[in-house]
Design a protein around this motif. Structure first.
Motif, PDB file in Angstrom:
ATOM      1  N   THR A 110       0.830  -1.208   0.000  1.00  0.00           N
ATOM      2  CA  THR A 110       0.000   0.000   0.000  1.00  0.00           C
ATOM      3  C   THR A 110       0.859   1.250   0.000  1.00  0.00           C
ATOM      4  OG1 THR A 110      -1.828  -1.111   1.136  1.00  0.00           O
ATOM      5  CG2 THR A 110      -1.766   1.283   1.268  1.00  0.00           C
ATOM      6  N   ARG A 111       1.897   1.262   0.833  1.00  0.00           N
ATOM      7  CA  ARG A 111       2.793   2.425   0.872  1.00  0.00           C
ATOM      8  C   ARG A 111       3.562   2.566  -0.438  1.00  0.00           C
ATOM      9  NH1 ARG A 111       3.675   0.521   6.233  1.00  0.00           N
ATOM     10  NH2 ARG A 111       5.607  -0.519   5.602  1.00  0.00           N
ATOM     11  N   ALA A 112       4.076   1.461  -0.956  1.00  0.00           N
ATOM     12  CA  ALA A 112       4.891   1.526  -2.170  1.00  0.00           C
ATOM     13  C   ALA A 112       4.086   1.974  -3.381  1.00  0.00           C
ATOM     14  CB  ALA A 112       5.537   0.169  -2.439  1.00  0.00           C
ATOM     15  N   GLU A 113       2.832   1.573  -3.448  1.00  0.00           N
ATOM     16  CA  GLU A 113       2.017   1.893  -4.622  1.00  0.00           C
ATOM     17  C   GLU A 113       1.658   3.375  -4.697  1.00  0.00           C
ATOM     18  OE1 GLU A 113      -1.031  -1.014  -4.103  1.00  0.00           O
ATOM     19  OE2 GLU A 113       0.061  -2.541  -5.271  1.00  0.00           O
ATOM     20  N   LYS A 114       1.940   4.127  -3.639  1.00  0.00           N
ATOM     21  CA  LYS A 114       1.773   5.574  -3.701  1.00  0.00           C
ATOM     22  C   LYS A 114       2.889   6.219  -4.522  1.00  0.00           C
ATOM     23  CE  LYS A 114      -0.456   5.798   0.843  1.00  0.00           C
ATOM     24  NZ  LYS A 114      -0.323   6.296   2.252  1.00  0.00           N
ATOM     25  N   ASN A 115       4.025   5.538  -4.602  1.00  0.00           N
ATOM     26  CA  ASN A 115       5.192   6.103  -5.285  1.00  0.00           C
ATOM     27  C   ASN A 115       5.598   5.374  -6.557  1.00  0.00           C
ATOM     28  OD1 ASN A 115       5.651   8.115  -3.290  1.00  0.00           O
ATOM     29  ND2 ASN A 115       6.667   6.614  -1.976  1.00  0.00           N
ATOM     30  N   TRP A 116       5.047   4.168  -6.766  1.00  0.00           N
ATOM     31  CA  TRP A 116       5.518   3.332  -7.863  1.00  0.00           C
ATOM     32  C   TRP A 116       4.361   2.726  -8.647  1.00  0.00           C
ATOM     33  CZ3 TRP A 116      10.744   3.391  -8.360  1.00  0.00           C
ATOM     34  CH2 TRP A 116      11.477   3.775  -7.230  1.00  0.00           C
ATOM     35  N   THR A 117       4.562   2.631  -9.967  1.00  0.00           N
ATOM     36  CA  THR A 117       3.716   1.812 -10.831  1.00  0.00           C
ATOM     37  C   THR A 117       4.484   0.529 -11.108  1.00  0.00           C
ATOM     38  OG1 THR A 117       2.685   3.728 -11.866  1.00  0.00           O
ATOM     39  CG2 THR A 117       2.561   1.646 -13.067  1.00  0.00           C
ATOM     40  N   MET A 118       3.822  -0.617 -10.947  1.00  0.00           N
ATOM     41  CA  MET A 118       4.532  -1.888 -11.098  1.00  0.00           C
ATOM     42  C   MET A 118       3.518  -3.012 -11.236  1.00  0.00           C
ATOM     43  SD  MET A 118       5.807  -2.092  -7.128  1.00  0.00           S
ATOM     44  CE  MET A 118       4.654  -1.596  -5.818  1.00  0.00           C
ATOM     45  N   THR A 119       3.981  -4.130 -11.778  1.00  0.00           N
ATOM     46  CA  THR A 119       3.179  -5.345 -11.764  1.00  0.00           C
ATOM     47  C   THR A 119       3.700  -6.233 -10.633  1.00  0.00           C
ATOM     48  OG1 THR A 119       4.642  -6.445 -13.347  1.00  0.00           O
ATOM     49  CG2 THR A 119       2.763  -5.247 -14.248  1.00  0.00           C
ATOM     50  N   VAL A 120       2.773  -6.830  -9.902  1.00  0.00           N
ATOM     51  CA  VAL A 120       3.156  -7.620  -8.730  1.00  0.00           C
ATOM     52  C   VAL A 120       2.492  -8.986  -8.793  1.00  0.00           C
ATOM     53  CG1 VAL A 120       3.156  -7.758  -6.209  1.00  0.00           C
ATOM     54  CG2 VAL A 120       3.340  -5.525  -7.329  1.00  0.00           C
ATOM     55  N   GLN A 121       3.290 -10.018  -8.687  1.00  0.00           N
ATOM     56  CA  GLN A 121       2.775 -11.375  -8.507  1.00  0.00           C
ATOM     57  C   GLN A 121       3.208 -11.875  -7.137  1.00  0.00           C
ATOM     58  OE1 GLN A 121       3.036 -14.164 -11.942  1.00  0.00           O
ATOM     59  NE2 GLN A 121       4.238 -12.532 -12.902  1.00  0.00           N
ATOM     60  N   ARG A 122       2.282 -12.508  -6.433  1.00  0.00           N
ATOM     61  CA  ARG A 122       2.586 -13.074  -5.120  1.00  0.00           C
ATOM     62  C   ARG A 122       2.794 -14.575  -5.262  1.00  0.00           C
ATOM     63  NH1 ARG A 122      -0.590 -10.226  -0.371  1.00  0.00           N
ATOM     64  NH2 ARG A 122      -1.050  -8.171  -1.259  1.00  0.00           N
ATOM     65  N   ARG A 123       3.901 -15.037  -4.738  1.00  0.00           N
ATOM     66  CA  ARG A 123       4.202 -16.467  -4.727  1.00  0.00           C
ATOM     67  C   ARG A 123       4.240 -16.931  -3.283  1.00  0.00           C
ATOM     68  NH1 ARG A 123       4.101 -17.932 -10.223  1.00  0.00           N
ATOM     69  NH2 ARG A 123       5.197 -16.331 -11.433  1.00  0.00           N
ATOM     70  N   SER A 124       3.596 -18.032  -2.991  1.00  0.00           N
ATOM     71  CA  SER A 124       3.602 -18.553  -1.630  1.00  0.00           C
ATOM     72  C   SER A 124       5.005 -19.006  -1.248  1.00  0.00           C
ATOM     73  CB  SER A 124       2.635 -19.725  -1.494  1.00  0.00           C
ATOM     74  OG  SER A 124       1.308 -19.306  -1.738  1.00  0.00           O
ATOM     75  N   SER A 125       5.405 -18.700  -0.021  1.00  0.00           N
ATOM     76  CA  SER A 125       6.696 -19.158   0.481  1.00  0.00           C
ATOM     77  C   SER A 125       6.591 -20.626   0.875  1.00  0.00           C
ATOM     78  CB  SER A 125       7.102 -18.327   1.693  1.00  0.00           C
ATOM     79  OG  SER A 125       8.242 -18.881   2.312  1.00  0.00           O
ATOM     80  N   THR A 126       7.628 -21.391   0.554  1.00  0.00           N
ATOM     81  CA  THR A 126       7.647 -22.807   0.946  1.00  0.00           C
ATOM     82  C   THR A 126       8.221 -22.993   2.340  1.00  0.00           C
ATOM     83  OG1 THR A 126       9.851 -23.146  -0.017  1.00  0.00           O
ATOM     84  CG2 THR A 126       7.942 -23.529  -1.449  1.00  0.00           C
ATOM     85  N   THR A 127       8.734 -21.915   2.931  1.00  0.00           N
ATOM     86  CA  THR A 127       9.382 -22.037   4.239  1.00  0.00           C
ATOM     87  C   THR A 127       8.658 -21.298   5.346  1.00  0.00           C
ATOM     88  OG1 THR A 127      10.802 -20.127   3.762  1.00  0.00           O
ATOM     89  CG2 THR A 127      11.662 -22.312   3.190  1.00  0.00           C
TER      90      THR A 127
END
Length: 216
Positions: free
Chosen positions: A177-194
């Motif tokens: 939420t904070r970063a999207e105020k300053n940046w345009t980007m594509t984001v994919q979330r990958r589940s951590s295996t650990t």
């Protein structure tokens, strides 16, 4: 609580060769030795070193694009994930670590694991803001800053196809939420295996929003 991950179980999960596992075992032995004098990793993580640090780093490797050659690891610390990714096969890894004692460990770890070919691993023992930028294919960091700061640190090294791989924990939504105020980007979330509460952010097409602050 699950039992600590063994090196053999790590090898089965990651499909690494015996030679690669040998190199990682030398790395682990050196870390345990140096940990007595330098706080390289959290003391409570040593009991499950292969899951908490080696597997946690190795899970990024399949997300590195096949054509990628250069990887920049911010705040490398004890070498996770950058040094592990170099051992697994990323051709050119740059480790950034301003703490001189940790940098000394990284230098020795690169030596004992055979990462001695010119350009294979380059250690930058200074703050990332002090580096003369160059274009990189992948930027990684684990736990050294929040997302907005990481993107600011990485911005001078970005090219159009650069991706960032950032493991994150419970605060990931707030950081996004904070970063999207300053940046345009594509984001994919990958589940951590650990980490059941963790995700890996795979970020691309990164551009600073016009008028946003670049202060860190």
């Amino acid at each position: 609580m699950s039992s600590p991950l063994t090196p053999e179980a790590f090898a089965r999960l990651t499909f690494v060769s015996r030679e690669t596992l040998d190199r990682l075992e030398r790395y682990a032995a050196l870390l345990i030795k140096w940990q007595k004098a330098i706080n390289l990793v959290g003391g409570d993580s040593l009991g499950d070193l292969w899951r908490r640090h080696f597997l946690d780093s190795a899970q990024l490797y399949p997300l590195v694009p096949p054509q990628a050659r250069t990887l920049l690891d911010l705040g490398s610390g004890a070498g996770f994930p950058g040094l592990v990714l170099a051992i697994l096969g990323v051709p050119e890894v740059h480790l950034v670590e301003s703490d001189s004692r940790k940098a000394a460990f990284l230098r020795e770890a690169a030596r004992v694991t055979g990462l001695t070919s010119p350009g294979q691993v380059t250690l930058h023992s200074r703050r990332v803001e002090q580096l003369e930028p160059w274009p990189v294919d992948v930027i990684t960091a684990r736990g050294c800053a929040d997302l907005d700061k990481l993107l600011t640190y990485g911005e001078p090294f970005l090219q159009p196809e650069t991706i960032c791989l950032f493991p994150k924990g419970r605060t990931v939504n707030e950081e996004l939420t904070r970063a999207e105020k300053n940046w345009t980007m594509t984001v994919q979330r990958r589940s951590s295996t650990t980490d059941a509460s963790g995700v890996i952010l795979q970020i691309g097409h990164i551009r600073r929003e016009p008028g946003s602050s670049d202060e860190t």
